[in-house]
Design an enzyme around this catalytic site. Sequence first.
Site, mmCIF file in Angstrom:
data_model
loop_
_atom_site.group_PDB
_atom_site.id
_atom_site.type_symbol
_atom_site.label_atom_id
_atom_site.label_comp_id
_atom_site.label_asym_id
_atom_site.label_seq_id
_atom_site.Cartn_x
_atom_site.Cartn_y
_atom_site.Cartn_z
ATOM 1 N N ASP A 201 57.003 65.699 39.308
ATOM 2 C CA ASP A 201 56.476 65.009 40.475
ATOM 3 C C ASP A 201 57.563 64.874 41.543
ATOM 4 O OD1 ASP A 201 54.216 63.466 41.591
ATOM 5 O OD2 ASP A 201 55.585 61.761 41.476
ATOM 6 N N GLU A 268 56.675 70.117 41.688
ATOM 7 C CA GLU A 268 55.878 69.760 42.854
ATOM 8 C C GLU A 268 56.863 69.629 44.018
ATOM 9 O OE1 GLU A 268 53.057 66.458 44.984
ATOM 10 O OE2 GLU A 268 54.880 65.933 43.961
HETATM 11 O O1 TEU Z 1 52.740 63.434 45.330
HETATM 12 C C1 TEU Z 1 53.899 63.587 46.103
HETATM 13 C C2 TEU Z 1 53.604 63.329 47.525
HETATM 14 O O2 TEU Z 1 52.805 62.495 47.848
HETATM 15 C C3 TEU Z 1 54.360 64.075 48.528
HETATM 16 O O3 TEU Z 1 54.935 65.185 47.966
HETATM 17 C C4 TEU Z 1 53.450 64.407 49.691
HETATM 18 O O4 TEU Z 1 52.243 64.923 49.199
HETATM 19 C C5 TEU Z 1 54.052 65.409 50.639
HETATM 20 O O5 TEU Z 1 55.275 64.944 51.074
HETATM 21 C C6 TEU Z 1 53.168 65.651 51.856
HETATM 22 O O6 TEU Z 1 53.237 64.546 52.689
HETATM 23 C C7 TEU Z 1 52.959 63.059 44.034
HETATM 24 C C8 TEU Z 1 51.657 62.901 43.293
HETATM 25 O O7 TEU Z 1 50.981 64.136 43.247
HETATM 26 C C9 TEU Z 1 50.864 61.813 43.934
HETATM 27 O O8 TEU Z 1 49.615 61.665 43.365
HETATM 28 C C10 TEU Z 1 51.672 60.534 43.800
HETATM 29 O O9 TEU Z 1 51.033 59.491 44.488
HETATM 30 C C11 TEU Z 1 53.068 60.694 44.370
HETATM 31 O O10 TEU Z 1 53.706 61.866 43.914
HETATM 32 C C12 TEU Z 1 53.950 59.547 43.951
HETATM 33 O O11 TEU Z 1 54.316 59.675 42.613
#
Ligand code: TEU
Length: 533
Positions: A201, A268
């Site tokens: 994440d 991610e």
């Molecule tokens: O998402 C990460 C996140 O929110 C960012 O990478 C964002 O999407 C990006 O910068 C675009 O603005 C992850 C999870 O998938 C999400 O569901 C969680 O809420 C978040 O991390 C926090 O753990």
Amino acid sequence: MTAAQWWRGAVGYEVYLRSFADGDGDGVGDLPGLLSRLDHLAELGVDAVWITPFYPSPMRDHGYDVADYRGVDPVFGSDTDLDACVARAHELGLRVVVDLVPNHSSSDHPWFRAARSSRSSAYRDYYVWRDPAPGGGPPNNWVAHFGGSGWTFDAATGQYWLHLFLPEQPDLNWANPAVRDEFDAIIAFWLDRGVDGFRIDVAHGLVKHDDLPDNPVAAQPDAVELGAVVSTWETLEHRYDVDQPAVLDVYRRWRAITAPRDAVLLGEVYLLDPARLRRYLAGDGLDLAFWFAPLHVPWDAQRLRRVLADGAGLPAGRVAWVSGSHDRSRAVSRFGGGAVGRARALALSTLLLGMPGAAFLYQGEELGLSDGAIAAADAQDPIAVREGALARTRDVCRTPLPWAPGPGFGFTTAERPWLPFGARTDADTVAVQRDDPGSMLHRYRRLLAVRRDTPELRAAPLDWLTDAGPVVAYRRGDAIVAANCGDAAATLALPAGAWTVAFASRADAEGGDAGDEFPLAPAEAVILRRRSG
Ligand code: TEU
């Protein structure tokens, strides 16, 4: 290079656990529910399942706020249920990828409770604490993803803690070697439990610039279309809070643990600039990283071509292609909804599944689901509830999966699921689509089967067949992947040879010879194969 690298060319499936299947009738999806529905994934023909966080959590961010990195939250089941899911998945030939959330913990984690209790706590330095700015107020101008400042003041100890997400998601301090040791042990723990890898994440987060300088104010809201409302996050350029080169040291260290056991590190890495993403995949960095640009592209041939070419230009085979996730409006809705949106989403999936690398489907894509409608009163996502930005709520892509007609749609026996279904019909359900050879489910099964049976799609180099016009088409050796991304009928001139239609988004177009000029209706997609002899 080690062992088999099972993840190369694999197709995964994201299970958003809360909304996949509810086994105990409390309205929330759980591990027993997943266990009872793993057959669906095997029938669909994926190679791996990624399960979103199941760890003990106060659920302020629905599990992305972890209070114990080694446990299972009772709402999702027990340790035994988890082991049963892993064992059954393996029996079915599915690899299991679990979600690792290392950027932040929950504020309920014992580490943070201890850290907050006193400046002299042995755990204080597990998190990022700073004195107020000289004139008072937060130490710098950083903001949180879910709105507001990235800092919250702790009156008892007189310092602020950093959180790039909710205040209840304090950022861990990756400059502290003790934090690194903790996560080495957590990774080893899950490998011993039999999992096959980790989805990391916020993999571009973790490490912050040592001096915590102010971020520059963004010249203009990000050009990327993140939704109708520009979020607080987009008001700054994220120069110092994320994407610091030193984060690669963390992944190098993890690779030394995971690679000998043939487990995947899938990041991610939410960076839409391929040059920045590339660094994470170079050498001994991450095995795979999601390429998120397809989640932000409008239905436009030229833009789609660009996004595919950018991803294809990343280190060979190390991209995980996606067109949806639990954080983003579904492709069917982004592309206009209804039959047109469904056709376009399937066409995009076809284009992605023909590319070199791995790919992931997000639950419900195989059913052609659109976003579920969520009334303000039903909103659950902190983005909607706390930032008040209903227009950007992630709830719409997180509504429960409809399995079968009837009350609770086979998802739950509870009167109300944790999120409403959002206007699903019987035709959306797995059961109905399973019995209908013309359904989206059957198209996705066929698409995955053709991908599996076409070795070129894993190995052959990629050559573009068009660089302009509505038809996006490329060749991988003796296979051609094409989609009409325009609004009118179009044709694709085929290279010399006899081509047959191995996959077509309109089932009745499959099986025949393709001729020299292949006609494609708007949003129609095909995979052609060269007939040998
Ligand atoms: O998402 C990460 C996140 O929110 C960012 O990478 C964002 O999407 C990006 O910068 C675009 O603005 C992850 C999870 O998938 C999400 O569901 C969680 O809420 C978040 O991390 C926090 O753990």
